[in-house]
Design an enzyme around this catalytic site. Structure first.
Site, mmCIF file in Angstrom:
data_model
loop_
_atom_site.group_PDB
_atom_site.id
_atom_site.type_symbol
_atom_site.label_atom_id
_atom_site.label_comp_id
_atom_site.label_asym_id
_atom_site.label_seq_id
_atom_site.Cartn_x
_atom_site.Cartn_y
_atom_site.Cartn_z
ATOM 1 N N GLY A 64 0.856 -1.183 0.000
ATOM 2 C CA GLY A 64 0.000 0.000 0.000
ATOM 3 C C GLY A 64 0.890 1.229 0.000
ATOM 4 O O GLY A 64 1.119 1.872 -1.019
ATOM 5 N N CYS A 70 -7.201 22.878 17.618
ATOM 6 C CA CYS A 70 -7.142 23.216 19.043
ATOM 7 C C CYS A 70 -6.570 22.061 19.851
ATOM 8 O O CYS A 70 -7.251 21.489 20.710
ATOM 9 C CB CYS A 70 -8.535 23.570 19.532
ATOM 10 S SG CYS A 70 -9.285 24.825 18.523
ATOM 11 N N GLU A 71 -5.355 21.688 19.526
ATOM 12 C CA GLU A 71 -4.642 20.600 20.205
ATOM 13 C C GLU A 71 -3.174 20.983 20.199
ATOM 14 O O GLU A 71 -2.630 21.260 19.124
ATOM 15 C CB GLU A 71 -4.751 19.280 19.423
ATOM 16 C CG GLU A 71 -6.133 18.791 19.115
ATOM 17 C CD GLU A 71 -6.756 18.025 20.264
ATOM 18 O OE1 GLU A 71 -5.997 17.466 21.088
ATOM 19 O OE2 GLU A 71 -7.991 17.998 20.345
ATOM 20 N N TYR A 125 -1.905 7.091 3.742
ATOM 21 C CA TYR A 125 -2.483 7.282 5.078
ATOM 22 C C TYR A 125 -2.567 8.751 5.490
ATOM 23 O O TYR A 125 -2.380 9.086 6.656
ATOM 24 C CB TYR A 125 -1.699 6.452 6.122
ATOM 25 C CG TYR A 125 -1.597 4.992 5.741
ATOM 26 C CD1 TYR A 125 -2.729 4.169 5.777
ATOM 27 C CD2 TYR A 125 -0.402 4.437 5.315
ATOM 28 C CE1 TYR A 125 -2.651 2.840 5.393
ATOM 29 C CE2 TYR A 125 -0.319 3.102 4.923
ATOM 30 C CZ TYR A 125 -1.449 2.311 4.969
ATOM 31 O OH TYR A 125 -1.374 1.000 4.583
#
Ligand SMILES: *Cc1c(COP(=O)(O)O)cnc(C)c1O
Length: 427
Positions: free
Chosen positions: A288, A357-358, A386
């Site tokens: 992948g 907001c992290e 991914y």
């Protein structure tokens, strides 16, 4: 690979000027190089499919899946593996040949199994015996004969992050290599007129730079194939050895060509099968990340630049964990370049901060860059796998568009989400 600079000092990817592309399509923006996808597929053909007979390659679509990606793979004769009804539906809508689809998943739902059986997918990889019963029932009701593989947990550890390590005994994936369990399952399929067991599957992990896990697992599986032949009279036709071949993200990564993984397996296969007195099974690989990872980059526009004297400089971009959750999820590392200042000396070290907001929404901690200004275009590399497929709408950010580039030509593959898309399912 086409990462050349030109006189106008812009980052060129797929023959296209990434600064122009960023202005034209806006940012954040995923850009996919069709040329790199073809290079990878050509390597698979040359060093695996054409070199060794009775082999197949299947793309793990969870890495990156769109209708156009299905069409590219279909044209190349590469199969795809899907792990959900949604991925399967995408393949169906792209008119993908269903006999070249493999259906994976550790807890397939009844609806998903019905869709898979109705659409005649080539193989269902059975992860557990609850699922086996569901497939049996669905196949009977629909009067179909379903070809399956058993996913086996070979009990090998691979050297990668523990969240992407899948082949060890203590895993949520696969049937443990315990004789009584496995034999019972095989006998069930032998007594079923709606299920045909074709062989076995394993997948040891992802982003691997060493071939030892694959080699060990093949060894274990060949012994298993011998054992089930002798003890329950089952003749294995296929052995699917999964994906997991690593790619380049940052300095220190040491990706290997495909042949490093497949050659030792294929060179020994005939000999080992002869020794064990078993038929040589068809070998299937499922890369992948290896096909799509380096084929993708993400473009962002730089906004706020906050220099905390003696501490750190935070550079704010117009995307972040919603378009690339991997740094927050498993501390994934990336490299980036300033697309409009590709040849200027890198005199600064900055931290690339997403707009969520992290505090954990940081895409790159220490990136060497030239002197920056708001409005500069940042290109983060190796985001093909991914990223788009793991993207979310956290903080109600709209997902970026995907543009495909090839030899200087750009075209839209997936349009940007709109604010209306964000509320389109709200009642
Ligand atoms: C994820 C997965 C792959 C592909 O893994 P990559 O690391 O992207 O090559 C292949 N097979 C199975 C069953 C998978 O779950």
């Amino acid at each position: 690979m086409n990462h050349k600079n030109t006189e106008n000092k812009h980052f060129i990817f797929g023959g296209c000027d990434m600064v122009k592309i960023a202005k034209q399509y806006k940012t954040p923006l995923y850009v996919v190089s069709e040329e790199i996808i073809h290079e990878k597929i050509n390597e698979i053909k040359k060093d695996f499919l054409q070199k060794y007979s009775n082999t197949r390659a299947v793309y793990a679509s969870k890495a990156f899946l769109t209708l156009e990606m299905c069409r590219i793979l279909k044209k190349e004769g590469i199969g795809i593996d899907v792990v959900s009804g949604g991925e399967l539906y995408t393949a169906i809508k792209a008119d993908f040949p269903m006999e070249n689809v493999i259906f994976h998943g550790n807890n397939k739902t009844l609806d998903e199994i019905e869709l898979a059986v109705k659409s005649d997918v080539g193989r269902i990889v059975v992860d557990n015996f609850y699922e086996l019963e569901l497939i049996e029932k669905v196949a009977k009701d629909l009067e179909k004969k379903v070809k399956i593989l058993f996913r086996i947990t070979p009990g090998v550890d691979s050297h990668t992050h523990k969240y992407i390590c899948t082949g060890q005994m203590d895993s949520k994936f696969g049937i443990p290599l315990v004789e009584e369990i496995l034999h019972t399952g095989i006998i069930k399929t032998q007594n079923s007129s709606n299920i045909e067991l074709i062989g076995f599957h394993f997948h040891v992990g992802s982003q691997l730079f060493e071939n030892t896990s694959h080699i060990k697992a093949v060894d274990i599986l060949l012994k298993l194939i011998k054992e089930v032949k002798d003890q329950v009279g089952f003749k294995t036709k296929e052995l699917n050895i999964g994906g997991g071949f690593g790619i380049y993200y940052t300095e220190g990564d040491d990706p290997k060509p495909l042949k490093y993984f497949v050659d030792p397996i294929m060179e020994d296969l005939q000999k080992k099968c002869k020794e064990l007195n078993i038929f040589v099974p068809k070998i299937i690989i499922e890369p992948g990340r290896w096909i799509i990872g380096e084929a993708g980059i993400t473009l962002y526009t730089i906004g706020s630049i906050k220099e905390i004297p003696g501490v750190r400089t935070y550079v704010g971009i117009d995307g972040g964990m919603p378009d690339n959750p991997r740094p927050a999820l498993y501390n994934a590392q990336y490299e980036g370049v300033i697309a409009n200042k590709i040849d200027l000396p890198k005199s600064k070290v900055v931290t690339i901060a997403g707009k969520c907001c992290e505090s954990g929404d940081i895409l790159i901690w220490d990136l060497k860059v030239p002197k920056l200004e708001s409005g500069d275009i940042l290109a983060i590399k190796s985001t093909g796998a991914y990223n788009y497929s793991m993207s979310s709408n956290y903080n109600k950010l709209t997902r970026p568009a995907v543009v495909i580039v090839n030899k200087g030509v750009d075209r839209l593959m997936v349009r940007r989400e709109t604010y209306d898309d964000l509320i389109s399912r709200d009642i």
